[in-house]
Motif scaffolding. Structure first.
Motif, short mmCIF file in Angstrom:
data_model
loop_
_atom_site.label_atom_id
_atom_site.label_comp_id
_atom_site.label_asym_id
_atom_site.label_seq_id
_atom_site.Cartn_x
_atom_site.Cartn_y
_atom_site.Cartn_z
N ALA A 30 0.84 -1.20 0.00
CA ALA A 30 0.00 0.00 0.00
C ALA A 30 0.88 1.25 0.00
O ALA A 30 1.94 1.28 0.61
CB ALA A 30 -0.91 0.00 1.22
N ALA A 31 0.37 2.25 -0.68
CA ALA A 31 1.02 3.56 -0.61
C ALA A 31 0.78 4.10 0.80
O ALA A 31 0.28 3.38 1.67
CB ALA A 31 0.42 4.49 -1.65
N ASN A 32 1.10 5.33 1.05
CA ASN A 32 0.83 5.92 2.36
C ASN A 32 -0.65 5.77 2.69
O ASN A 32 -1.50 5.94 1.83
CB ASN A 32 1.21 7.39 2.38
CG ASN A 32 2.71 7.59 2.34
OD1 ASN A 32 3.47 6.70 2.70
ND2 ASN A 32 3.14 8.75 1.90
N THR A 33 -0.92 5.48 3.94
CA THR A 33 -2.30 5.34 4.40
C THR A 33 -2.99 6.70 4.35
O THR A 33 -2.44 7.70 4.79
CB THR A 33 -2.33 4.79 5.84
OG1 THR A 33 -1.64 3.53 5.85
CG2 THR A 33 -3.75 4.61 6.34
N ILE A 34 -4.19 6.71 3.78
CA ILE A 34 -4.99 7.93 3.72
C ILE A 34 -5.83 7.98 4.98
O ILE A 34 -6.56 7.04 5.28
CB ILE A 34 -5.86 7.93 2.44
CG1 ILE A 34 -4.96 7.93 1.21
CG2 ILE A 34 -6.82 9.12 2.45
CD1 ILE A 34 -5.68 7.73 -0.11
N ARG A 35 -5.72 9.08 5.74
CA ARG A 35 -6.41 9.20 7.03
C ARG A 35 -7.52 10.23 6.97
O ARG A 35 -7.32 11.33 6.50
CB ARG A 35 -5.44 9.62 8.12
CG ARG A 35 -4.51 8.55 8.54
CD ARG A 35 -3.80 8.96 9.83
NE ARG A 35 -3.19 7.80 10.43
CZ ARG A 35 -3.83 6.95 11.21
NH1 ARG A 35 -5.06 7.14 11.54
NH2 ARG A 35 -3.21 5.90 11.70
N PHE A 36 -8.68 9.82 7.49
CA PHE A 36 -9.80 10.75 7.60
C PHE A 36 -9.99 11.27 9.02
O PHE A 36 -10.89 12.05 9.26
CB PHE A 36 -11.11 10.11 7.12
CG PHE A 36 -11.23 10.15 5.63
CD1 PHE A 36 -11.49 11.33 4.96
CD2 PHE A 36 -11.06 9.00 4.90
CE1 PHE A 36 -11.59 11.37 3.59
CE2 PHE A 36 -11.17 9.02 3.52
CZ PHE A 36 -11.43 10.21 2.86
N ASP A 37 -9.18 10.81 9.95
CA ASP A 37 -9.27 11.34 11.30
C ASP A 37 -7.93 11.17 11.99
O ASP A 37 -7.03 10.52 11.48
CB ASP A 37 -10.40 10.72 12.10
CG ASP A 37 -10.42 9.20 12.07
OD1 ASP A 37 -11.45 8.64 12.41
OD2 ASP A 37 -9.40 8.58 11.71
N VAL A 38 -7.82 11.73 13.16
CA VAL A 38 -6.59 11.68 13.93
C VAL A 38 -6.42 10.28 14.51
O VAL A 38 -7.39 9.69 14.99
CB VAL A 38 -6.67 12.72 15.07
CG1 VAL A 38 -5.42 12.69 15.93
CG2 VAL A 38 -6.90 14.10 14.51
N PRO A 39 -5.19 9.73 14.47
CA PRO A 39 -4.98 8.43 15.09
C PRO A 39 -5.38 8.46 16.57
O PRO A 39 -5.19 9.48 17.23
CB PRO A 39 -3.47 8.20 14.94
CG PRO A 39 -3.03 9.12 13.86
CD PRO A 39 -3.99 10.28 13.87
N GLN A 40 -5.93 7.35 17.05
CA GLN A 40 -6.42 7.28 18.43
C GLN A 40 -5.36 7.70 19.44
O GLN A 40 -5.65 8.43 20.37
CB GLN A 40 -6.90 5.87 18.76
CG GLN A 40 -8.16 5.47 18.04
CD GLN A 40 -9.39 6.18 18.56
OE1 GLN A 40 -9.50 7.39 18.56
NE2 GLN A 40 -10.34 5.40 19.02
N ASN A 41 -4.11 7.25 19.27
CA ASN A 41 -3.09 7.59 20.26
C ASN A 41 -2.80 9.09 20.28
O ASN A 41 -2.54 9.66 21.32
CB ASN A 41 -1.81 6.78 20.03
CG ASN A 41 -1.19 7.02 18.67
OD1 ASN A 41 -1.84 7.54 17.76
ND2 ASN A 41 0.04 6.61 18.51
N GLN A 42 -2.85 9.75 19.13
CA GLN A 42 -2.65 11.20 19.09
C GLN A 42 -3.82 11.92 19.73
O GLN A 42 -3.65 12.94 20.38
CB GLN A 42 -2.46 11.70 17.66
CG GLN A 42 -1.11 11.34 17.09
CD GLN A 42 -0.92 11.87 15.68
OE1 GLN A 42 -1.74 12.62 15.17
NE2 GLN A 42 0.16 11.47 15.06
N LEU A 43 -5.03 11.38 19.55
CA LEU A 43 -6.21 11.97 20.15
C LEU A 43 -6.11 11.91 21.67
O LEU A 43 -6.38 12.89 22.35
CB LEU A 43 -7.47 11.23 19.66
CG LEU A 43 -8.81 11.83 20.01
CD1 LEU A 43 -8.94 13.23 19.43
CD2 LEU A 43 -9.92 10.95 19.48
#
Length: 167
Positions: A144-157
């Motif tokens: 896979a190319a870079n993961t496309i994120r639609f929200d903040v990762p849980q750990n960052q949240l």
């Protein structure tokens, strides 16, 4: 000077990300590619998929996995048969009971995906599934190319919330 509110910023960012995903699917142009889209909310996944359908000229086929699914390749082929959609979205990984088995079998079968599918395969994942892919299917994840994120990762949240509490 005009200031955007948080919800307006969020909407603009979501549209930019949806356009990026639409471009990634279009660039595939009849060849297999693996795209990982991370979104921790099933409701938000559906919203983004609806938005994607507005911005993409690609005909998107969708597969919703059953909680009893144990092989991703089999679930996809039984759903699409011999047809080759322009793009395929797979959702429901977070509901699969035997997710570790499904991820491991997907990693083992990864060459079949490339041989048999001439379209972009978009896997909608959450942070937990993404971590499992890294640990249980590193070869597949590397495709896979870079993961496309639609929200903040849980750990960052969690870190952001802790910082806000500390301040």
């Amino acid at each position: 000077m005009i200031s955007l509110t948080n919800s307006e910023n969020s909407t603009v960012r979501s549209i930019e990300i949806v356009k990026r995903l639409a471009r990634a699917m279009m660039v595939s142009g009849g060849e297999f590619s693996l795209l990982l889209v991370c979104c921790n909310s099933v409701q938000r996944q559906q919203q983004m998929l609806n938005l994607l359908r507005e911005f993409s000229s690609v005909d998107i086929h969708e597969v919703l996995l059953s909680p009893t699914a144990d092989k991703l390749y089999t679930a996809i082929t039984s759903e699409i048969g011999s047809t080759q959609p322009e793009a395929l979205m797979v959702r429901g990984l977070e509901s699969v009971v035997a997710i570790n088995q499904l991820i491991i079998s997907t990693n083992i079968m990864r060459d079949e995906f490339r041989k048999q599918f001439q379209f972009p395969l978009v896997l909608w994942v959450n942070d937990e599934i993404l971590c499992k892919l890294v640990w249980l299917a590193p070869d597949l994840k590397d495709w896979a190319a870079n993961t496309i994120r639609f929200d903040v990762p849980q750990n960052q949240l969690v870190e952001s919330e802790q910082q806000a509490i500390s301040a």
